[in-house]
Design an enzyme around this catalytic site. Sequence first.
Site, PDB file in Angstrom:
ATOM      1  N   ARG A  91      14.621 -10.703   6.447  1.00 43.97           N
ATOM      2  CA  ARG A  91      14.196  -9.524   5.680  1.00 43.97           C
ATOM      3  C   ARG A  91      13.790  -8.395   6.622  1.00 43.97           C
ATOM      4  O   ARG A  91      14.131  -7.228   6.383  1.00 43.97           O
ATOM      5  CB  ARG A  91      13.022  -9.882   4.769  1.00 43.97           C
ATOM      6  CG  ARG A  91      12.433  -8.665   4.086  1.00 43.97           C
ATOM      7  CD  ARG A  91      11.290  -8.988   3.170  1.00 43.97           C
ATOM      8  NE  ARG A  91      10.775  -7.753   2.574  1.00 43.97           N
ATOM      9  CZ  ARG A  91       9.935  -7.721   1.539  1.00 43.97           C
ATOM     10  NH1 ARG A  91       9.524  -8.840   0.983  1.00 43.97           N
ATOM     11  NH2 ARG A  91       9.509  -6.573   1.071  1.00 43.97           N
ATOM     12  N   ASN A 146      16.319 -12.812  -4.739  1.00 45.14           N
ATOM     13  CA  ASN A 146      16.893 -11.472  -4.598  1.00 45.14           C
ATOM     14  C   ASN A 146      18.153 -11.474  -3.747  1.00 45.14           C
ATOM     15  O   ASN A 146      18.331 -12.359  -2.921  1.00 45.14           O
ATOM     16  CB  ASN A 146      15.849 -10.533  -3.973  1.00 45.14           C
ATOM     17  CG  ASN A 146      14.891  -9.991  -5.003  1.00 45.14           C
ATOM     18  OD1 ASN A 146      15.279  -9.642  -6.112  1.00 45.14           O
ATOM     19  ND2 ASN A 146      13.613  -9.933  -4.651  1.00 45.14           N
ATOM     20  N   CYS A 167      13.538 -10.402 -13.186  1.00 42.10           N
ATOM     21  CA  CYS A 167      12.757  -9.678 -12.200  1.00 42.10           C
ATOM     22  C   CYS A 167      11.431  -9.340 -12.869  1.00 42.10           C
ATOM     23  O   CYS A 167      11.335  -9.326 -14.099  1.00 42.10           O
ATOM     24  CB  CYS A 167      13.516  -8.408 -11.810  1.00 42.10           C
ATOM     25  SG  CYS A 167      12.607  -7.283 -10.746  1.00 42.10           S
ATOM     26  N   TYR A 246      11.512   1.317  -8.229  1.00 45.33           N
ATOM     27  CA  TYR A 246      12.595   1.293  -7.243  1.00 45.33           C
ATOM     28  C   TYR A 246      13.439   2.556  -7.296  1.00 45.33           C
ATOM     29  O   TYR A 246      14.181   2.849  -6.361  1.00 45.33           O
ATOM     30  CB  TYR A 246      13.479   0.063  -7.450  1.00 45.33           C
ATOM     31  CG  TYR A 246      12.839  -1.197  -6.922  1.00 45.33           C
ATOM     32  CD1 TYR A 246      13.069  -1.614  -5.617  1.00 45.33           C
ATOM     33  CD2 TYR A 246      11.986  -1.945  -7.718  1.00 45.33           C
ATOM     34  CE1 TYR A 246      12.453  -2.757  -5.128  1.00 45.33           C
ATOM     35  CE2 TYR A 246      11.371  -3.080  -7.235  1.00 45.33           C
ATOM     36  CZ  TYR A 246      11.609  -3.485  -5.936  1.00 45.33           C
ATOM     37  OH  TYR A 246      10.993  -4.602  -5.445  1.00 45.33           O
TER      38      TYR A 246
END
Length: 425
Positions: A91, A146, A167, A246
């Site tokens: 990540r 994800n 989600c 987002y």
Amino acid sequence: MSKAAIIGAGSTYTPELIEGFIERNNNLQFDKIVLMDINQSSLDLVGGLAKRQLEKGGFKGEVILTTDRSLALDGASFIFAQIRPGGMEGRIRDEKIPLKYGLLGQETTGAGGFMQAMRTVPVIMDMVSDIKRLSADNAWLINFSNPSGIIAEAVINLTDTNIVGLCNCAINMVKGIADVLDTYDFDYEYIGLNHLSWITSVTLHGQTENLVSTLAGKADTAMKNNPVASIDPAMMRAVPYVPSSYLNYYYARSEQVKKCLDAEKCRGEICIEIEGKLRESYSNPDLKEKPPELAQRGGALYATAAVSAAESIVCDKKDLHVVAARNNGAVPFMDDDDVVEILCRLGRNGIEPQGVSVYNEYVSGLMRAVKAYEKLAVRAAMEGDRDVALAALMVHPLVGDVAKAVPMLEEMLTANKEYVPNFFR
């Protein structure tokens, strides 16, 4: 009675999921819970707390810890997936490499989310194959891994597996509206893709006035895992809906890139610190419940979303949840086989998407562009095709620059060579 398997149970999120099992055990009636992870030490640590939680909660069934995925899937009725191939180190690379090219580095959106998809989609598809072979008839995969939307796009269109792709964005957006209205007694319309979504209509129960434009700047939809930008009022007039947080990355792209570049630590590095403190608390043999510090990790209410979805299937509630589903005409401007994230009725016989009607051309245009990216990303992940991968990045609204995309893609693939071998055949 049924068996539940948690794949990726060494995650620090697991205690929240276990709490959900305990709260809804009368309806779920799991008689066996299997916690599986490839990391034995993480499994032992988190699994130890999970066992103490279940014992305190009065769970009478069997609890098994294993690193054997086949054992976990064997006979399971519900499989809860929360995997992260490449770990937090992957990540961090996803966040930092794009920033070198002036592009957004983020876990699920843009180039960073693309690379996570390349690592994760093949693993999920391999697991789906095992689910069909080993798990109970009509088993359900509840996926929180994800990028959730791209995974749902792959599983729904390439297999016949029952999947709830979800989600915690939607449930937190609804909570933000309820906090402003001081009630949950309202109806709403939700439209989008995973991490690209809006609530476009809010009406108090029994009334017709759409309150969404007055809520758009008031409802707190911020998530722990992305920095919040102040959205220009002109944008809120142009697209007068309650946005997922987002959408900060699309509405205020330059500001968000600058915030990431200026930050002392990226979100992945912050999460490692949070997880270190959580793991320290989990090691306390007297701890028998989810610690409050877990809320800082960014997954608030995810267990509520995941476990309530399972409960709706078991009890055939046919109530409304925001989940990923094949469109089948629900969103008029999307193709029937596009996987969208909208309100759906959820019951024993599957997912029934509900039609949407409130949106504008900005919403339809952005959704279609990002859906093209998602479809190309699935192909790239499955085929290991660099040309398809580049096409995916070029159509994404947050990339779209070939001079940056070509070297960035090569650097990201090389940095992840261990996890994307199909690109190096």
